[in-house]
Motif scaffolding. Structure first.
Motif, PDB file in Angstrom:
ATOM      1  N   ARG A 170       0.834  -1.213   0.000  1.00  0.00           N
ATOM      2  CA  ARG A 170       0.000   0.000   0.000  1.00  0.00           C
ATOM      3  C   ARG A 170       0.864   1.256   0.000  1.00  0.00           C
ATOM      4  NH1 ARG A 170      -5.496   0.127   2.052  1.00  0.00           N
ATOM      5  NH2 ARG A 170      -5.370  -1.230   0.244  1.00  0.00           N
ATOM      6  N   GLU A 171       1.911   1.254   0.864  1.00  0.00           N
ATOM      7  CA  GLU A 171       2.782   2.444   0.936  1.00  0.00           C
ATOM      8  C   GLU A 171       3.458   2.714  -0.414  1.00  0.00           C
ATOM      9  OE1 GLU A 171       3.707   1.867   5.643  1.00  0.00           O
ATOM     10  OE2 GLU A 171       5.400   1.629   4.244  1.00  0.00           O
ATOM     11  N   ALA A 172       3.719   1.614  -1.145  1.00  0.00           N
ATOM     12  CA  ALA A 172       4.381   1.774  -2.443  1.00  0.00           C
ATOM     13  C   ALA A 172       3.362   2.032  -3.560  1.00  0.00           C
ATOM     14  CB  ALA A 172       5.185   0.515  -2.762  1.00  0.00           C
ATOM     15  N   GLY A 173       2.087   2.006  -3.213  1.00  0.00           N
ATOM     16  CA  GLY A 173       1.043   2.237  -4.219  1.00  0.00           C
ATOM     17  C   GLY A 173       0.900   1.076  -5.190  1.00  0.00           C
ATOM     18  N   VAL A 174       1.252  -0.138  -4.711  1.00  0.00           N
ATOM     19  CA  VAL A 174       1.199  -1.318  -5.586  1.00  0.00           C
ATOM     20  C   VAL A 174       0.019  -2.211  -5.174  1.00  0.00           C
ATOM     21  CG1 VAL A 174       2.441  -3.433  -6.251  1.00  0.00           C
ATOM     22  CG2 VAL A 174       3.684  -1.281  -6.021  1.00  0.00           C
ATOM     23  N   CYS A 175      -0.698  -2.724  -6.160  1.00  0.00           N
ATOM     24  CA  CYS A 175      -1.842  -3.607  -5.912  1.00  0.00           C
ATOM     25  C   CYS A 175      -1.359  -4.882  -5.190  1.00  0.00           C
ATOM     26  CB  CYS A 175      -2.465  -3.957  -7.266  1.00  0.00           C
ATOM     27  SG  CYS A 175      -3.907  -5.003  -7.150  1.00  0.00           S
ATOM     28  N   PHE A 176      -2.150  -5.350  -4.214  1.00  0.00           N
ATOM     29  CA  PHE A 176      -1.737  -6.529  -3.432  1.00  0.00           C
ATOM     30  C   PHE A 176      -2.817  -7.611  -3.481  1.00  0.00           C
ATOM     31  CE2 PHE A 176      -1.374  -8.450   1.007  1.00  0.00           C
ATOM     32  CZ  PHE A 176      -0.492  -9.436   0.571  1.00  0.00           C
ATOM     33  N   HIS A 177      -2.434  -8.774  -4.003  1.00  0.00           N
ATOM     34  CA  HIS A 177      -3.324  -9.944  -4.042  1.00  0.00           C
ATOM     35  C   HIS A 177      -2.854 -10.978  -3.033  1.00  0.00           C
ATOM     36  CE1 HIS A 177      -4.123 -14.123  -5.718  1.00  0.00           C
ATOM     37  NE2 HIS A 177      -5.323 -13.677  -5.390  1.00  0.00           N
ATOM     38  N   CYS A 178      -3.812 -11.605  -2.363  1.00  0.00           N
ATOM     39  CA  CYS A 178      -3.495 -12.655  -1.404  1.00  0.00           C
ATOM     40  C   CYS A 178      -4.338 -13.891  -1.717  1.00  0.00           C
ATOM     41  CB  CYS A 178      -3.802 -12.148   0.003  1.00  0.00           C
ATOM     42  SG  CYS A 178      -3.503 -13.392   1.257  1.00  0.00           S
ATOM     43  N   ASP A 179      -3.680 -15.029  -1.901  1.00  0.00           N
ATOM     44  CA  ASP A 179      -4.376 -16.299  -2.086  1.00  0.00           C
ATOM     45  C   ASP A 179      -4.681 -16.839  -0.684  1.00  0.00           C
ATOM     46  OD1 ASP A 179      -4.934 -19.017  -2.174  1.00  0.00           O
ATOM     47  OD2 ASP A 179      -3.655 -19.397  -3.913  1.00  0.00           O
ATOM     48  N   ALA A 180      -5.946 -16.700  -0.288  1.00  0.00           N
ATOM     49  CA  ALA A 180      -6.353 -17.121   1.061  1.00  0.00           C
ATOM     50  C   ALA A 180      -7.144 -18.428   1.015  1.00  0.00           C
ATOM     51  CB  ALA A 180      -7.160 -16.016   1.725  1.00  0.00           C
ATOM     52  N   VAL A 181      -6.909 -19.219  -0.050  1.00  0.00           N
ATOM     53  CA  VAL A 181      -7.667 -20.460  -0.234  1.00  0.00           C
ATOM     54  C   VAL A 181      -7.496 -21.397   0.965  1.00  0.00           C
ATOM     55  CG1 VAL A 181      -7.763 -22.577  -1.646  1.00  0.00           C
ATOM     56  CG2 VAL A 181      -7.754 -20.332  -2.747  1.00  0.00           C
ATOM     57  N   GLN A 182      -6.285 -21.447   1.538  1.00  0.00           N
ATOM     58  CA  GLN A 182      -6.064 -22.390   2.640  1.00  0.00           C
ATOM     59  C   GLN A 182      -6.261 -21.768   4.013  1.00  0.00           C
ATOM     60  OE1 GLN A 182      -5.796 -25.579   2.649  1.00  0.00           O
ATOM     61  NE2 GLN A 182      -5.332 -26.066   0.516  1.00  0.00           N
ATOM     62  N   SER A 183      -6.598 -20.490   4.069  1.00  0.00           N
ATOM     63  CA  SER A 183      -6.831 -19.920   5.403  1.00  0.00           C
ATOM     64  C   SER A 183      -8.310 -19.649   5.657  1.00  0.00           C
ATOM     65  CB  SER A 183      -6.003 -18.646   5.605  1.00  0.00           C
ATOM     66  OG  SER A 183      -6.258 -17.727   4.587  1.00  0.00           O
ATOM     67  N   ALA A 184      -9.094 -19.489   4.584  1.00  0.00           N
ATOM     68  CA  ALA A 184     -10.522 -19.209   4.775  1.00  0.00           C
ATOM     69  C   ALA A 184     -11.175 -20.347   5.555  1.00  0.00           C
ATOM     70  CB  ALA A 184     -11.209 -19.045   3.417  1.00  0.00           C
ATOM     71  N   GLY A 185     -11.860 -20.001   6.621  1.00  0.00           N
ATOM     72  CA  GLY A 185     -12.524 -21.007   7.441  1.00  0.00           C
ATOM     73  C   GLY A 185     -11.615 -21.599   8.501  1.00  0.00           C
ATOM     74  N   LYS A 186     -10.305 -21.308   8.421  1.00  0.00           N
ATOM     75  CA  LYS A 186      -9.367 -21.876   9.411  1.00  0.00           C
ATOM     76  C   LYS A 186      -8.896 -20.816  10.398  1.00  0.00           C
ATOM     77  CE  LYS A 186      -7.802 -25.306   6.115  1.00  0.00           C
ATOM     78  NZ  LYS A 186      -6.941 -25.441   4.942  1.00  0.00           N
ATOM     79  N   VAL A 187      -8.698 -19.600   9.896  1.00  0.00           N
ATOM     80  CA  VAL A 187      -8.332 -18.480  10.781  1.00  0.00           C
ATOM     81  C   VAL A 187      -9.220 -17.294  10.378  1.00  0.00           C
ATOM     82  CG1 VAL A 187      -5.927 -19.189  11.164  1.00  0.00           C
ATOM     83  CG2 VAL A 187      -6.469 -17.746   9.210  1.00  0.00           C
ATOM     84  N   PRO A 188      -9.453 -16.353  11.315  1.00  0.00           N
ATOM     85  CA  PRO A 188     -10.291 -15.210  10.948  1.00  0.00           C
ATOM     86  C   PRO A 188      -9.650 -14.415   9.805  1.00  0.00           C
ATOM     87  CG  PRO A 188      -9.913 -15.294  13.329  1.00  0.00           C
ATOM     88  CD  PRO A 188      -9.001 -16.307  12.713  1.00  0.00           C
TER      89      PRO A 188
END
Ligand SMILES: Cc1ncc(COP(=O)(O)O)c(C=O)c1O
Length: 395
Positions: A170-188
């Protein structure tokens, strides 16, 4: 007894999810794009599912784009964000341990002239498999258009410092994608706390159906759609909506959100008992991945001197289903790219198994697995051509 310990590959669909979906095949079968009453009933079901998925990740429902799963969500995010950038030269940052849905997409971009940096992860035996946010900072360039880093690793279960990486992007003004396929439903999950502009999830990893997922697209983030052919999903993913699948991911998201605190406490204590007992009973067994920064359900263990495929088959014959790595690369003799990147030798990577637990896992199943696994490993070690644990110093 059959004990399924491969929930990172996929999960059974919760009966409440099946029930909600079945209605969409028979009664509520309308096309959500139609103006008549059956169409509007289907539209209402899709809208309500969108709200449930948004609630799971603290997003607005207008920011949810339904896809055919995690792979499509990753492709849409990465190709879509890179294509939307006006920069003439483009550079993407990802990690060596991301899923092939991300890595192969990045490789495809490279063949079109986009430069990609694949960041290393910690190889320290006590903290294997964690990305250093400072490496992200150092890799940024004026032409960087996207940072894509997974949340939880599918093989090790390690959780990346996403909030910190999101802040750097964000500070660099760059788009950030996160693959949360293995965390959804396991951690908030909270897209704002994580600082994600784009985030992928997949229903079949949290007791929903296969073939449906979602991409979170932060308001104001531009992505170029991959498909052409209509205005569905606010022009971001055309095609007639998969109403039963979407209702399925909605119900699964609702259940995951409500059950998460109880599930994660129970599952992590079962996982820890499995892991600790196997390490006590099997000489030279070692845990891979940072133990503290891990999702509650995953244990990746190396049993030196025993071949992974042989262990997998022998355990399956005893009724225990686990994995040698990512399901999509099983059958391949190549050691896992994740374990190699996390510093394991080729031999150790080939002698590793992943046990992943889920909401349906019971204490009796773990007792059964604990009773079955040690003798299987010792048997495979005895017939393996290589070495025994005792002959090799443990790192
Ligand atoms: C981290 C990660 N990303 C993406 C995917 C792909 O998701 P799907 O199976 O829904 O295409 C998987 C599946 O294993 C995964 O573990």
């Amino acid at each position: 007894m059959r004990v399924y310990l491969d929930y990172n590959a996929t999960t059974p669909v919760d009966p409440a999810v099946v029930e909600a979906m079945v209605r969409c095949f028979t009664e509520n079968f309308g096309n959500a794009g139609s103006v008549h009453t059956p169409g509007q009933q289907a539209r209402a079901a899709v809208d309500s599912a969108r709200e449930s998925v948004a609630a799971l990740i603290n997003a607005k429902s207008s920011e949810i784009v339904f896809t055919s799963g995690g792979t499509e969500a990753d492709n849409l995010a990465i190709f879509g964000a890179v294509a939307a950038s006006p920069k003439p030269r483009k550079h993407v940052i990802t990690t060596a341990i991301d899923h092939h849905a991300v890595l192969h997409t990045c490789q495809e971009l490279e063949s079109h002239g986009v430069e990609v940096t694949y960041l290393p992860v910690s190889r320290d035996p006590n903290s294997r498999g964690i990305v250093d946010p400072d490496d992200v900072r150092r890799a940024l360039r004026p032409e960087t258009v996207l940072v894509t880093v997974m949340h939880a690793n599918n093989e090790l279960g390690t959780i990346q410092p996403i909030a910190e990486i999101g802040r750097i992007a964000r500070e660099a003004g760059v788009c950030f994608h996160c693959d949360a396929v293995q965390s959804a439903g396991k951690v908030p999950l909270d897209v704002n706390r994580l600082g994600a502009d784009l985030l992928s999830i997949s229903a079949h990893k949290f007791c929903g159906p296969k073939g449906v997922g979602a991409l979170y697209v932060r308001t104001g983030t531009r992505i170029v759609p991959r498909f052409r052919g209509g205005h569905a999903e606010r022009d971001r993913r055309p095609g007639t909506e998969n109403v039963p699948g979407i209702v399925g991911i909605g119900k699964a998201a609702e259940l995951a959100r409500v059950k998460l605190p109880e599930d994660s406490a129970r599952i992590s204590s079962l996982r820890d008992r499995l892991e600790m007992t196997l390490c006590e009973r099997i000489s030279g067994a070692q845990v891979n991945g940072d133990r503290a920064r891990r999702v509650p359900n995953t244990s990746n263990l190396t049993f030196r001197g025993a071949g992974g495929e042989a262990m997998l088959i022998a355990l399956d014959l005893q009724g225990v289903a686990c994995s040698t790595g990512a399901a999509c690369s099983s059958g391949s003799t190549e050691p896992s790219h994740v374990l190699l990147a996390a510093g394991l030798s080729h031999d150790d990577a080939r002698s590793s198994l992943r046990f992943s637990l889920g909401r349906p896992t019971t204490a009796e199943e773990i007792d059964y697995a604990i009773a079955a696994i040690p003798s299987v490993i010792e048997r495979i070690r005895a017939i393996s051509p290589r070495t025994t644990a005792a002959a090799v110093p443990v790192q």
